[in-house]
Design a protein around this motif. Structure first.
Motif, PDB file in Angstrom:
ATOM      1  N   VAL A 153      46.520  23.333 -77.379  1.00 28.98           N
ATOM      2  CA  VAL A 153      46.926  23.913 -76.094  1.00 28.98           C
ATOM      3  C   VAL A 153      47.967  25.009 -76.330  1.00 28.98           C
ATOM      4  CG1 VAL A 153      48.173  23.436 -73.948  1.00 28.98           C
ATOM      5  CG2 VAL A 153      46.374  21.886 -74.713  1.00 28.98           C
ATOM      6  N   LEU A 154      48.965  24.729 -77.158  1.00 30.69           N
ATOM      7  CA  LEU A 154      50.026  25.691 -77.429  1.00 30.69           C
ATOM      8  C   LEU A 154      49.475  26.977 -78.033  1.00 30.69           C
ATOM      9  CD1 LEU A 154      52.996  26.537 -77.715  1.00 30.69           C
ATOM     10  CD2 LEU A 154      53.053  25.245 -79.867  1.00 30.69           C
ATOM     11  N   PHE A 155      48.661  26.863 -79.064  1.00 33.04           N
ATOM     12  CA  PHE A 155      48.143  28.063 -79.723  1.00 33.04           C
ATOM     13  C   PHE A 155      47.124  28.798 -78.853  1.00 33.04           C
ATOM     14  CE2 PHE A 155      50.093  26.079 -83.438  1.00 33.04           C
ATOM     15  CZ  PHE A 155      50.747  27.180 -83.970  1.00 33.04           C
ATOM     16  N   ARG A 156      46.458  28.095 -77.980  1.00 30.96           N
ATOM     17  CA  ARG A 156      45.540  28.760 -77.046  1.00 30.96           C
ATOM     18  C   ARG A 156      46.345  29.620 -76.062  1.00 30.96           C
ATOM     19  NH1 ARG A 156      41.919  24.691 -75.198  1.00 30.96           N
ATOM     20  NH2 ARG A 156      40.817  25.097 -77.127  1.00 30.96           N
ATOM     21  N   LEU A 157      47.487  29.101 -75.603  1.00 28.69           N
ATOM     22  CA  LEU A 157      48.357  29.893 -74.722  1.00 28.69           C
ATOM     23  C   LEU A 157      48.825  31.161 -75.431  1.00 28.69           C
ATOM     24  CD1 LEU A 157      50.508  27.045 -73.126  1.00 28.69           C
ATOM     25  CD2 LEU A 157      48.842  28.486 -71.937  1.00 28.69           C
ATOM     26  N   ILE A 158      49.176  31.030 -76.695  1.00 28.09           N
ATOM     27  CA  ILE A 158      49.612  32.201 -77.462  1.00 28.09           C
ATOM     28  C   ILE A 158      48.457  33.186 -77.623  1.00 28.09           C
ATOM     29  CG2 ILE A 158      50.439  33.003 -79.721  1.00 28.09           C
ATOM     30  CD1 ILE A 158      51.954  30.264 -79.896  1.00 28.09           C
ATOM     31  N   ASP A 159      47.290  32.692 -77.960  1.00 28.47           N
ATOM     32  CA  ASP A 159      46.116  33.563 -78.122  1.00 28.47           C
ATOM     33  C   ASP A 159      45.747  34.276 -76.825  1.00 28.47           C
ATOM     34  OD1 ASP A 159      45.878  32.907 -80.784  1.00 28.47           O
ATOM     35  OD2 ASP A 159      44.325  31.394 -80.462  1.00 28.47           O
ATOM     36  N   ASP A 160      46.018  33.622 -75.688  1.00 24.56           N
ATOM     37  CA  ASP A 160      45.701  34.201 -74.378  1.00 24.56           C
ATOM     38  C   ASP A 160      46.838  35.056 -73.819  1.00 24.56           C
ATOM     39  OD1 ASP A 160      43.242  32.933 -74.486  1.00 24.56           O
ATOM     40  OD2 ASP A 160      43.837  31.267 -73.186  1.00 24.56           O
ATOM     41  N   ASP A 161      47.824  35.371 -74.669  1.00 27.01           N
ATOM     42  CA  ASP A 161      48.971  36.200 -74.290  1.00 27.01           C
ATOM     43  C   ASP A 161      49.796  35.602 -73.153  1.00 27.01           C
ATOM     44  OD1 ASP A 161      48.111  38.010 -76.223  1.00 27.01           O
ATOM     45  OD2 ASP A 161      46.986  39.214 -74.776  1.00 27.01           O
ATOM     46  N   LYS A 162      49.830  34.300 -73.047  1.00 26.96           N
ATOM     47  CA  LYS A 162      50.625  33.616 -72.028  1.00 26.96           C
ATOM     48  C   LYS A 162      51.902  33.096 -72.702  1.00 26.96           C
ATOM     49  CE  LYS A 162      46.563  32.330 -69.358  1.00 26.96           C
ATOM     50  NZ  LYS A 162      45.754  31.231 -68.829  1.00 26.96           N
ATOM     51  N   TYR A 163      52.759  34.026 -73.067  1.00 22.26           N
ATOM     52  CA  TYR A 163      53.913  33.696 -73.898  1.00 22.26           C
ATOM     53  C   TYR A 163      54.968  32.871 -73.165  1.00 22.26           C
ATOM     54  CZ  TYR A 163      51.571  37.289 -76.551  1.00 22.26           C
ATOM     55  OH  TYR A 163      50.618  38.020 -77.203  1.00 22.26           O
ATOM     56  N   ASP A 164      55.159  33.142 -71.872  1.00 24.06           N
ATOM     57  CA  ASP A 164      56.135  32.346 -71.119  1.00 24.06           C
ATOM     58  C   ASP A 164      55.689  30.887 -71.025  1.00 24.06           C
ATOM     59  OD1 ASP A 164      57.834  34.505 -70.730  1.00 24.06           O
ATOM     60  OD2 ASP A 164      56.872  35.080 -68.835  1.00 24.06           O
ATOM     61  N   GLU A 165      54.414  30.679 -70.755  1.00 26.52           N
ATOM     62  CA  GLU A 165      53.878  29.318 -70.703  1.00 26.52           C
ATOM     63  C   GLU A 165      53.933  28.657 -72.084  1.00 26.52           C
ATOM     64  OE1 GLU A 165      50.092  28.912 -68.570  1.00 26.52           O
ATOM     65  OE2 GLU A 165      50.536  30.854 -67.648  1.00 26.52           O
ATOM     66  N   ALA A 166      53.667  29.450 -73.101  1.00 18.49           N
ATOM     67  CA  ALA A 166      53.724  28.925 -74.471  1.00 18.49           C
ATOM     68  C   ALA A 166      55.146  28.491 -74.817  1.00 18.49           C
ATOM     69  CB  ALA A 166      53.232  29.975 -75.457  1.00 18.49           C
ATOM     70  N   GLU A 167      56.138  29.262 -74.372  1.00 19.53           N
ATOM     71  CA  GLU A 167      57.532  28.885 -74.631  1.00 19.53           C
ATOM     72  C   GLU A 167      57.884  27.562 -73.966  1.00 19.53           C
ATOM     73  OE1 GLU A 167      60.486  32.503 -75.527  1.00 19.53           O
ATOM     74  OE2 GLU A 167      59.729  32.448 -73.472  1.00 19.53           O
ATOM     75  N   VAL A 168      57.411  27.356 -72.747  1.00 20.66           N
ATOM     76  CA  VAL A 168      57.660  26.095 -72.046  1.00 20.66           C
ATOM     77  C   VAL A 168      57.018  24.939 -72.806  1.00 20.66           C
ATOM     78  CG1 VAL A 168      57.184  24.799 -69.926  1.00 20.66           C
ATOM     79  CG2 VAL A 168      57.911  27.187 -69.783  1.00 20.66           C
ATOM     80  N   GLU A 169      55.784  25.135 -73.224  1.00 23.63           N
ATOM     81  CA  GLU A 169      55.075  24.103 -73.983  1.00 23.63           C
ATOM     82  C   GLU A 169      55.774  23.831 -75.315  1.00 23.63           C
ATOM     83  OE1 GLU A 169      52.322  21.177 -74.174  1.00 23.63           O
ATOM     84  OE2 GLU A 169      52.627  22.541 -72.496  1.00 23.63           O
TER      85      GLU A 169
END
Length: 77
Positions: free
Chosen positions: A31-47
């Motif tokens: 889930v975390l790396f998928r957020l990063i791959d999808d350019d959702k960096y703010d969500e990735a930081e929360v995760e």
């Protein structure tokens, strides 16, 4: 009761628990790396914060994810 007979059962149960925990971690990292791959960096930081609170510094992949998010969020000058 002969406790020595229970040792193999305990080892089996502990092994199954460890396998289950590894699957959970693997799913969380996916889930975390998928957020990063999808350019959702703010969500990735929360995760990432959630996972660091849960696992501390015991998961090397979290350091990699942190570096990736920091690098990608920094604007190029």
């Amino acid at each position: 009761m002969n406790w020595k007979k229970l040792i193999p059962v305990y080892i089996q149960i502990k092994s199954l628990y460890t396998i289950q925990q590894e699957k959970i971690l693997d799913n969380e990292l996916t889930v975390l790396f998928r957020l990063i791959d999808d350019d959702k960096y703010d969500e990735a930081e929360v995760e990432l914060i959630k996972l660091r609170l849960k696992y501390g510094d015991t998961v090397p992949e979290l350091a990699k994810a942190s570096a990736m998010v920091s690098f990608m969020k920094t604007p190029l000058t």
